[in-house]
Design an enzyme around this catalytic site. Structure first.
Site, short mmCIF file in Angstrom:
data_model
loop_
_atom_site.label_atom_id
_atom_site.label_comp_id
_atom_site.label_asym_id
_atom_site.label_seq_id
_atom_site.Cartn_x
_atom_site.Cartn_y
_atom_site.Cartn_z
N HIS A 1 0.83 -1.20 0.00
CA HIS A 1 0.00 0.00 0.00
C HIS A 1 0.86 1.26 0.00
O HIS A 1 1.59 1.52 0.96
CB HIS A 1 -0.89 -0.03 1.24
CG HIS A 1 -1.82 1.11 1.38
ND1 HIS A 1 -1.75 2.00 2.43
CD2 HIS A 1 -2.87 1.51 0.61
CE1 HIS A 1 -2.71 2.89 2.31
NE2 HIS A 1 -3.41 2.62 1.21
N ARG A 2 0.80 2.00 -1.10
CA ARG A 2 1.67 3.17 -1.32
C ARG A 2 3.14 2.77 -1.21
O ARG A 2 3.98 3.54 -0.73
CB ARG A 2 1.33 4.30 -0.35
CG ARG A 2 -0.15 4.69 -0.35
CD ARG A 2 -0.46 5.78 0.65
NE ARG A 2 -1.90 5.77 0.98
CZ ARG A 2 -2.46 6.44 1.98
NH1 ARG A 2 -1.71 7.23 2.74
NH2 ARG A 2 -3.75 6.35 2.22
N GLU B 1 0.76 -0.67 -4.74
CA GLU B 1 -0.42 0.19 -4.88
C GLU B 1 0.05 1.63 -4.82
O GLU B 1 0.95 1.98 -4.03
CB GLU B 1 -1.40 -0.11 -3.73
CG GLU B 1 -2.75 0.60 -3.84
CD GLU B 1 -2.78 1.97 -3.17
OE1 GLU B 1 -3.75 2.72 -3.39
OE2 GLU B 1 -1.82 2.30 -2.42
N ASP C 1 -1.19 6.01 -5.83
CA ASP C 1 -2.26 6.98 -6.10
C ASP C 1 -1.81 7.96 -7.17
O ASP C 1 -0.67 8.45 -7.13
CB ASP C 1 -2.59 7.76 -4.83
CG ASP C 1 -2.90 6.84 -3.67
OD1 ASP C 1 -4.03 6.32 -3.63
OD2 ASP C 1 -2.03 6.65 -2.80
N HIS D 1 -0.86 10.75 -2.73
CA HIS D 1 -2.15 10.37 -2.18
C HIS D 1 -3.08 11.55 -1.96
O HIS D 1 -4.22 11.56 -2.42
CB HIS D 1 -1.98 9.61 -0.86
CG HIS D 1 -3.27 9.24 -0.21
ND1 HIS D 1 -3.93 10.08 0.67
CD2 HIS D 1 -4.05 8.13 -0.32
CE1 HIS D 1 -5.04 9.50 1.07
NE2 HIS D 1 -5.14 8.32 0.49
N GLU E 1 -4.56 3.67 -8.21
CA GLU E 1 -5.80 4.35 -7.84
C GLU E 1 -5.85 5.74 -8.47
O GLU E 1 -4.92 6.53 -8.31
CB GLU E 1 -5.93 4.50 -6.32
CG GLU E 1 -7.20 5.24 -5.93
CD GLU E 1 -7.36 5.46 -4.44
OE1 GLU E 1 -8.22 6.30 -4.06
OE2 GLU E 1 -6.63 4.82 -3.65
N LYS F 1 -7.00 9.06 -7.91
CA LYS F 1 -7.39 9.79 -6.71
C LYS F 1 -8.17 11.05 -7.10
O LYS F 1 -7.66 11.88 -7.83
CB LYS F 1 -6.14 10.15 -5.91
CG LYS F 1 -6.39 10.88 -4.61
CD LYS F 1 -7.19 10.02 -3.64
CE LYS F 1 -6.44 8.84 -3.13
NZ LYS F 1 -7.16 8.08 -2.08
N ASP G 1 0.35 -2.01 4.47
CA ASP G 1 1.53 -1.17 4.59
C ASP G 1 2.77 -2.00 4.88
O ASP G 1 3.89 -1.52 4.73
CB ASP G 1 1.36 -0.18 5.75
CG ASP G 1 0.29 0.87 5.49
OD1 ASP G 1 -0.19 0.98 4.35
OD2 ASP G 1 -0.06 1.59 6.46
#
Length: 270
Positions: free
Chosen positions: A32-33, A59, A61, A74, A137, A139, A264
């Site tokens: 995640h990120r 992942e 954004d 993000h 994603e 955003k 994360d």
């Protein structure tokens, strides 16, 4: 332009799960990120570490600068993640790429990361293509006219718009944007994001499955509703819940039958 409609759509997942590298018995781990539990989110440092930790996907954004560049960040503003941000709120959409990259997005996390900058999406794709896969994603796409077309063009340019490779999944909280992407990129798997249980009724899922392949929701919606995974699978879709931040959160999701875990901390799942 974000197009708010729900077109007829045969799910990419329904057509070719076998071609996506989410094979039975293998649970994908999505960083995640990047490995953001250990390094500043959405930076090259975080993505490098995620690859080193053997994450199946990173992942990230995506937003768009004032001069039309796709960048990986993000928040719609730079203030939270930037060490040298001013007191007033500075929005990504109001900055050119050159202006955005004046901000240090590493030092606010730890001085060892001083000098990290907001990366371009295309630079991230080029750096990690073939090393990991991408869960991207969009955003707040409603803020960025033409962002869906820009992403489609970038994926096609980098030969990532073909389901035979399945190296990219696109997702958004904006369901209309996802529906529009299903027309622009009919061979790219797509997902909707939601934390709202109201979006997970059978009636809503029946609509979502006409244009999306994934329903990626907060992990508590899975643990609190033991019918959810089955109802999503019954409609030919998959589910990769977010965001795992504690080791004890992993096993209940695996037992529920999810198709991947967004975390994360990739080492919690690997």
């Amino acid at each position: 332009m974000t197009n708010q409609f729900n077109p007829p759509y045969e799910s990419v997942a329904t057509r070719s799960f076998a071609n996506q590298s989410l094979q039975k018995g293998i649970l994908p781990v999505i960083a995640h990120r990047g490995a953001s539990g250990f390094s500043p989110e959405n930076t090259i440092a975080a993505f490098d570490l995620a690859v080193e930790m053997h994450a199946d996907y990173i992942e990230l954004d995506v937003q768009m600068t004032k001069d039309g560049q796709l960048v990986v960040i993000h928040d719609t503003s730079i203030n939270r993640t930037s060490a040298n941000a001013p007191d007033e709120t500075i929005y990504v959409k109001d900055l050119t790429l050159a202006s955005l990259q004046r901000y240090d997005v590493g030092a606010a996390y730890d001085s060892v990361y001083e000098g990290e900058r907001v990366p371009l999406l295309e630079d991230v794709i080029k750096r990690y293509k073939g090393k990991t896969k991408f869960l991207i994603e969009l955003k707040s796409p409603e803020l960025y006219d033409g962002v869906e077309e820009a992403i489609a063009e970038m994926l096609e340019k980098n030969e990532l718009a073909n389901i035979l490779h399945a190296e990219v999944i696109l997702q958004s909280f904006n369901f209309g944007s996802v529906a529009y992407l299903s027309q622009l990129l009919p061979h790219v798997p797509l997902g909707v994001l939601t934390s709202r249980s109201a979006d997970l009724t059978n009636r809503k899922l029946d609509k979502i499955c006409t244009y999306a392949d994934y329903v990626n929701t907060h992990f508590t919606n899975v643990t609190q509703d033991d019918t959810l995974v089955g109802r999503i699978h019954a409609r030919g879709m998959r589910i990769m819940p977010w965001t795992v931040r504690a080791p004890g959160e992993v096993q209940p999701l695996i037992r529920a039958g999810v198709d991947g875990i967004i975390t994360d901390y990739p080492n919690y799942v690997k």
